[in-house]
Structures are given as structure tokens and as C-alpha cells.
Design an enzyme around this catalytic site. Structure first.
Site, mmCIF file in Angstrom:
data_model
loop_
_atom_site.group_PDB
_atom_site.id
_atom_site.type_symbol
_atom_site.label_atom_id
_atom_site.label_comp_id
_atom_site.label_asym_id
_atom_site.label_seq_id
_atom_site.Cartn_x
_atom_site.Cartn_y
_atom_site.Cartn_z
ATOM 1 N N ASP A 1 39.923 2.543 -22.100
ATOM 2 C CA ASP A 1 40.790 3.676 -22.461
ATOM 3 C C ASP A 1 39.980 4.941 -22.650
ATOM 4 O OD1 ASP A 1 43.429 2.564 -22.578
ATOM 5 O OD2 ASP A 1 42.711 1.370 -24.266
ATOM 6 N N SER B 1 40.404 -20.092 -26.255
ATOM 7 C CA SER B 1 39.281 -19.153 -26.215
ATOM 8 C C SER B 1 39.433 -18.236 -27.423
ATOM 9 C CB SER B 1 39.267 -18.361 -24.910
ATOM 10 O OG SER B 1 40.538 -17.841 -24.615
ATOM 11 N N GLU C 1 38.209 -14.471 -29.231
ATOM 12 C CA GLU C 1 37.642 -13.145 -28.961
ATOM 13 C C GLU C 1 37.034 -12.565 -30.242
ATOM 14 O OE1 GLU C 1 39.926 -10.512 -26.393
ATOM 15 O OE2 GLU C 1 39.528 -8.876 -27.797
ATOM 16 N N HIS D 1 44.504 -17.728 -26.177
ATOM 17 C CA HIS D 1 43.358 -16.863 -26.467
ATOM 18 C C HIS D 1 43.631 -16.227 -27.838
ATOM 19 C CE1 HIS D 1 40.011 -14.122 -25.386
ATOM 20 N NE2 HIS D 1 40.722 -13.149 -25.938
ATOM 21 N N PHE E 1 48.621 0.091 -34.685
ATOM 22 C CA PHE E 1 47.866 -0.240 -33.476
ATOM 23 C C PHE E 1 48.818 -0.651 -32.338
ATOM 24 C CE2 PHE E 1 45.046 -3.093 -30.972
ATOM 25 C CZ PHE E 1 44.138 -2.115 -30.593
#
Ligand SMILES: Cc1cc2nc3c(=O)[nH]c(=O)nc-3n(C[C@H](O)[C@H](O)[C@H](O)COP(=O)(O)OP(=O)(O)OC[C@H]3O[C@@H](n4cnc5c(N)ncnc54)[C@H](O)[C@@H]3O)c2cc1C
Length: 324
Positions: free
Chosen positions: A135, A41, A43, A293, A243
């Protein structure tokens, strides 16, 4: 005539010396013909500008022939990308053969508002939701909306009341930063699955053994649903390190070393990114993982190359003419 000193051969034969005295490693086994071709998959995030929209669609067109199980589109904090997420998902439904999954969060909206977004997706033909808590804005602690879904578990249950969506949820091999403990976090994952989700997609990680240990813990907690590793090929090390600190992903020291002195050379950084991610997925594949993913960041090349290494090839598109 020069005398050969006793130490000279050692100095010239360090590889042989090491082979005789050091640890020995064998490579990962090659992908065997018996291994299943993995399910993938991809994103994407919804683009903000026309130029980014064009980049996203180049990415989608390049990845589409790999026939992923689904492609997902993220949802900005507090629903900030709601319209763009919806528009991107709707265009995927209209213009591609791909199965879309829309991300949806609990932050900053009451239940009725979240339910309306979910109903719009269902009416647009979207049957898969990635259900998340989301968040708080940077620097603030998460506070559930007083009339909202408090946690992803509640959102999963709410979505199931609206329609029979396929639901994926997030999992954290290195434990979510807000979790009371690692065990509580795995229990939370189990509750999300018990509430109606059928798949977990993990936060990205760089050390494959962290994922494999997490699978052990999930199994021990009675989780039987698929846990799909989230793979993020990193070519901008500085940005990824920043990050990662926010989302609780550890960055191994060796990664920093690999990216030393690469600042002026984006091509070199992308090659390193591909090699690091390739090694990571090959270790997972050798250990039986057959679903992945990819966090594409709306660029196809790295994900496409790594998918190729995993054995995924372009498939004939539905409706395409077969060769005579
Ligand atoms: C695959 C993936 C996709 C993502 N996509 C997006 C996106 O599109 N948009 C976005 O904004 N963010 C996204 N995120 C980030 C995600 O929203 C954050 O990581 C968020 O902080 C947690 O979301 P969650 O669904 O995992 O939360 P939850 O499963 O609700 O858990 C959040 C925290 O609360 C704890 N917890 C759960 N229930 C309780 C309870 N009853 N009492 C106390 N503590 C509890 C959990 O242990 C955990 O620490 C994504 C993350 C992943 C891994």
C-alpha cells in the site's frame, strides 16, 4: 385464593412458547473422526523492540509443536521492515523446525531492488514468498514505482524468473478497496495464480458466509488453487473496527454488541475473541474448509486454542526422543 389469569402461563413459559412458535436451529455438527486434521499457517510481524522480540519468540515456541504447514513474516510498507523481516525469517530458518514464508511487496522499490531481496531469501534457504503489491503511505493513492513491479501479478512473474519459489498471494472475499469491480478483483486473483502462485490467503473477514460465497465466485472464474481463509481473532474491537474500515472488511453489528461494556476487562475481551473465532472456524470446517491461516499478531494463546478446537494437536518434534 388468587385467580390464575389466562395470560400468566404464557408469561412464565416464554421459552416453551418460542419453541412452539419461533424458528428452530440445530447446532453445527461436531468435528467427526473422518474429517482431516486441518493444515495451518501462522502469520507474524517483525518486532521493533527487544520486548516485542521476546513476545514474538514466545509465540513462535508455543505454536511450533502444532507443526504448521508454514509460518509467514510480514513486510512493512515500502520495505520499511526489510531488515527486520529478513532477520526474523533467517532466525526461524536457523533455530526452528518451521518452514518460513517471507512477505514481499512492490511498493517504493525498483525491480532490481526487489529481485535482490528475493535472491537474499533464496540464498538464506527461504523457498516460499507471499507476494503482494503493498500500500501507499496513509492518505496517498497507490502509484507503481516507475521502474518497479506495478502489481502483485507482475511480482509473482518476476519471482518465478529468479527461482522456483513457492508463492502465495492475497485474496479479498469482500473485494479489494481499489478494485474496479468484484469481478475484476477475482480475475486479478486468477492472473496471480496463472502467473505462478499456488495458493491464495484471504484478507480477514468476520462473517463466514462471505468467505463461502467468495469460494463460489472463485470457482465460477475457473480458480482451482487452494483459497485459505485468513482468521483474525479480535480482542481489541475498537482497533479492529478502525483497521477493518481501511482494508474493506465489514464488521457485523453483532460484534460491536458483543464487545459492549468490555473496555476495562481484557480477559473478558480475549474470551469473547476466542468464542467468536471458534464459531467462525467451526462453520467453515463444517463446510469442508481444511486449511486456515491465522493472523496471530504475535500472540499465541487465541490461535493455539482455536487450532485445538479444529482438531490440531501438538506433534512429536523431528528428532525428539520417542517414549520407551
Ligand atoms: C494475506 C495477506 C498478507 C498481507 N501482507 C502484507 C505485508 O506483509 N505487507 C504489506 O505492506 N501489505 C500486506 N498485505 C496488504 C496488501 O499489500 C494490500 O491489501 C494491497 O493493497 C494489495 O495487495 P495485493 O497483493 O492484493 O495487490 P494486487 O493483487 O496487485 O491488487 C491490488 C489492487 O489492484 C487491482 N489491480 C490489479 N492489477 C491491476 C491492473 N493491471 N490495473 C488496475 N488495477 C489492478 C486489484 O483488483 C486490486 O484492487 C497483506 C494482505 C493479505 C490479504
Amino acid at each position: 385464593m388468587n385467580q390464575i389469569s389466562a395470560s400468566a402461563p404464557q408469561a412464565e413459559n416464554t421459552t416453551l412458547e418460542r419453541w412452539l412458535t419461533g424458528p428452530r436451529y440445530e447446532g453445527l455438527p461436531p468435528r467427526s473422526a473422518q474429517m482431516a486434521v486441518p493444515a495451518l499457517s501462522f502469520e507474524f510481524f517483525p518486532p521493533k523492540t527487544d520486548a516485542l522480540e521476546a513476545q514474538l519468540w514466545n509465540c513462535i515456541r508455543k505454536l511450533e509443536p502444532l507443526a504448521p504447514r508454514f509460518v509467514s513474516v510480514t513486510y512493512g510498507a515500502g520495505g520499511s521492515t526489510q531488515a527486520r523481516t529478513h532477520a526474523t525469517v533467517a532466525r526461524i530458518v536457523r533455530e526452528t523446525s518451521l518452514v518460513p514464508a517471507a512477505h514481499l511487496t512492490c511498493v517504493g522499490a525498483n525491480r532490481g531492488e526487489v529481485d535482490d531481496v528475493a535472491r537474499e531469501y533464496w540464498d538464506a534457504g527461504v523457498r516460499h514468498i507471499v507476494a503482494l503489491r503493498g500500500d501507499a503511505p496513509a492518505g496517498e493513492d497507490y502509484q507503481p514505482h516507475p521502474q518497479g513491479y506495478a502489481y502483485a501479478e507482475d511480482l509473482v512473474a518476476g519471482l518465478k524468473r529468479i527461482a522456483d519459489f513457492e508463492i502465495s498471494v492475497a485474496a479479498y472475499p469482500e473485494t479489494h478497496p481499489n478494485a474496479v469491480s468484484a469481478d475484476h478483483d477475482v480475475d486479478n486473483l486468477k492472473r496471480k495464480l496463472d502467473a505462478g502462485a499456488t495458493r491464495a490467503i484471504t484478507q480477514y473477514f468476520f462473517d463466514g458466509t462471505i468467505f463461502l460465497r467468495f469460494i463460489d465466485r472463485a470457482l465460477a472464474a475457473g480458480i482451482t488453487a487452494p483459497i485459505v481463509p485468513g482468521i483474525m481473532p479480535v480482542s481489541n474491537y475498537a482497533q479492529a473496527a478502525k483497521f477493518s474500515a481501511m482494508c474493506g472488511t465489514s464488521v457485523p453489528e453483532w460484534m460491536g454488541t458483543l464487545f459492549e461494556d468490555t473496555g476495562e476487562d481484557p480477559e473478558l475481551r480475549r474470551m469473547i475473541a476466542a468464542i467468536v473465532a471458534a464459531e467462525q472456524v467451526r462453520l467453515l470446517q463444517a463446510n469442508g474448509v481444511d486449511e486456515f491461516h491465522f493472523y496471530t499478531l504475535n500472540r499465541a494463546d487465541l490461535s493455539f486454542a482455536i487450532a485445538h478446537l479444529l482438531g490440531v494437536r501438538k506433534q512429536v518434534q523431528a528428532g525428539a526422543a520417542t517414549p520407551a
